[in-house]
Design an enzyme around this catalytic site. Structure first.
Site, PDB file in Angstrom:
ATOM      1  N   ASP A  44       0.830  -1.211   0.000  1.00 13.69           N
ATOM      2  CA  ASP A  44       0.000   0.000   0.000  1.00 13.69           C
ATOM      3  C   ASP A  44       0.865   1.263   0.000  1.00 13.69           C
ATOM      4  O   ASP A  44       0.341   2.379  -0.070  1.00 13.69           O
ATOM      5  CB  ASP A  44      -1.031  -0.008   1.139  1.00 13.69           C
ATOM      6  CG  ASP A  44      -0.406  -0.031   2.521  1.00 13.69           C
ATOM      7  OD1 ASP A  44       0.829  -0.094   2.623  1.00 13.69           O
ATOM      8  OD2 ASP A  44      -1.168   0.014   3.510  1.00 13.69           O
ATOM      9  N   ASP A  83      -1.403  -6.305  -0.622  1.00 13.01           N
ATOM     10  CA  ASP A  83      -1.389  -5.679   0.708  1.00 13.01           C
ATOM     11  C   ASP A  83      -2.792  -5.182   1.040  1.00 13.01           C
ATOM     12  O   ASP A  83      -3.364  -4.380   0.291  1.00 13.01           O
ATOM     13  CB  ASP A  83      -0.411  -4.494   0.662  1.00 13.01           C
ATOM     14  CG  ASP A  83       0.181  -4.160   2.005  1.00 13.01           C
ATOM     15  OD1 ASP A  83      -0.082  -4.880   2.980  1.00 13.01           O
ATOM     16  OD2 ASP A  83       0.934  -3.174   2.074  1.00 13.01           O
ATOM     17  N   LYS A 113      -1.152  -9.591   2.665  1.00 14.18           N
ATOM     18  CA  LYS A 113      -0.401  -9.152   3.847  1.00 14.18           C
ATOM     19  C   LYS A 113      -1.280  -8.206   4.638  1.00 14.18           C
ATOM     20  O   LYS A 113      -2.052  -7.432   4.053  1.00 14.18           O
ATOM     21  CB  LYS A 113       0.890  -8.436   3.447  1.00 14.18           C
ATOM     22  CG  LYS A 113       1.655  -7.863   4.643  1.00 14.18           C
ATOM     23  CD  LYS A 113       3.001  -7.288   4.269  1.00 14.18           C
ATOM     24  CE  LYS A 113       2.929  -5.872   3.780  1.00 14.18           C
ATOM     25  NZ  LYS A 113       2.343  -4.893   4.732  1.00 14.18           N
ATOM     26  N   GLU A 182       9.413  -4.384  10.322  1.00  9.68           N
ATOM     27  CA  GLU A 182       9.777  -3.070   9.771  1.00  9.68           C
ATOM     28  C   GLU A 182      10.333  -2.146  10.860  1.00  9.68           C
ATOM     29  O   GLU A 182       9.703  -1.959  11.913  1.00  9.68           O
ATOM     30  CB  GLU A 182       8.550  -2.422   9.096  1.00  9.68           C
ATOM     31  CG  GLU A 182       8.883  -1.055   8.523  1.00  9.68           C
ATOM     32  CD  GLU A 182       7.859  -0.502   7.540  1.00  9.68           C
ATOM     33  OE1 GLU A 182       6.904  -1.214   7.167  1.00  9.68           O
ATOM     34  OE2 GLU A 182       8.029   0.672   7.147  1.00  9.68           O
TER      35      GLU A 182
HETATM   36  O1  KIV Z   1       3.377  -1.276   1.679  1.00 11.94           O
HETATM   37  C1  KIV Z   1       4.542  -1.699   1.602  1.00 11.94           C
HETATM   38  O2  KIV Z   1       5.262  -1.493   0.612  1.00 11.94           O
HETATM   39  C2  KIV Z   1       5.060  -2.449   2.743  1.00 11.94           C
HETATM   40  C3  KIV Z   1       6.516  -2.732   2.777  1.00 11.94           C
HETATM   41  C4  KIV Z   1       7.246  -1.506   3.148  1.00 11.94           C
HETATM   42  C5  KIV Z   1       6.827  -3.880   3.646  1.00 11.94           C
HETATM   43  O3  KIV Z   1       4.315  -2.778   3.603  1.00 11.94           O
END
Ligand code: KIV
Length: 276
Positions: A44, A83, A113, A182
């Site tokens: 995201d 995501d 995710k 993270e």
């Molecule tokens: O949204 C994203 O790109 C992420 C990564 C930074 C792990 O969650």
């Protein structure tokens, strides 16, 4: 053959490093896929590096699905993870399952995710029970940026470090196949990596994780906004693109472009007929 979640889990057992990058469009996904990157996250972060939002909070599920479809079309071998954006999984397990299902059904990606530890473990469990692989994400969780009070390093006090370890174990027990860490101190990330059986994928979490993920715009230098300390710029695409655009501007202005080789011919007779 596409990488599977079982292969990703086996890589941890074999001590092989897992490589993950974000992508948001078809062409970039093709390049990443051909380079042999194991997993693509359609993150995201799309909100900032592609759509120009200030945070990930405004990103909608429709925007995520749109870009995840493009990435899936550009890949053959890489495991693609969609995501889940803010407020698509927090409210109830039912909504979380329905929205996770939309990612797999409408985009063709292989996993989702979501952010959060102990408090999200039940949702992770319920999604996994529906046959949808889940990657967890703890530490600095950008969807909670207002609660966290900014981009701060997580887990530095004994209580915060213990909480992160508890979060990691809860997500492992809920059935996630991997876990993003993270902005976590390297030694804490290494300790968490040793204590859980699923692979940890670090971003700003040091070399002791089982794998690494970066936002592709950060490593390519194609985003001019916030550049995190953990990112290494392998090239500065912004400069290369700016030079090309300026050259084009100059050549159109002077008449140098388009040249004969960029133009199409026609028989003299056709023009002569019109000029009569
Ligand atoms: O949204 C994203 O790109 C992420 C990564 C930074 C792990 O969650």
């Amino acid at each position: 053959m596409r990488v599977t979640i079982n292969q990703i889990k086996e890589m941890k057992q074999k001590g092989e490093k897992i490589v993950m990058l974000t992508s948001y469009d078809y062409v970039t996904a093709q390049i990443v896929d051909k380079a042999g990157i194991h997993m693509i996250l359609v993150g995201d972060t799309l909100g900032m590096v592609v759509l120009g939002y200030k945070t990930t909070i405004p990103v909608t599920i429709e925007e995520m699905l749109h870009h995840t479809k493009a990435v899936v079309r550009g890949t053959e071998n890489t495991l693609v993870i969609g995501d889940m954006p803010f407020m698509t999984y927090q409210i109830s397990a039912e909504e979380a399952i329905r929205n996770a299902g939309r990612f797999l059904q409408e985009t063709g990606c292989q996993a989702v995710k979501l952010e959060g530890g102990v408090t999200m473990a039940e949702k992770v469990k319920r999604i996994v029970e529906c046959g949808i692989p889940v990657m967890g994400h703890i530490g600095l969780t950008p969807q909670s940026i207002n609660q966290l009070g900014g981009h701060k390093i997580q887990g530095r006090t004994p209580e915060a470090a213990r909480k992160l370890l508890d979060d990691a174990k809860a997500i492992e027990q809920a059935g996630a196949f991997a876990l993003v860490l993270e902005t976590v101190p390297a030694r804490l990330a290494a300790l968490i990596t040793k204590r859980i059986s699923i692979p940890t994928i670090g971003i700003g979490a040091g070399a002791g994780c089982d794998g690494q993920v970066q936002v592709i715009n950060d490593i390519l230098g194609s985003y001019t906004g916030y550049i995190p300390k953990h990112a290494k710029q392998y090239v500065k695409l912004v400069d290369i693109m700016s030079n090309a655009v300026s050259q084009y501007r100059d050549e159109v202005t002077t008449g140098e472009f388009p040249a004969d080789e960029n133009s199409f011919t026609i028989d003299d007779a056709v023009i002569a007929e019109l000029e009569k």
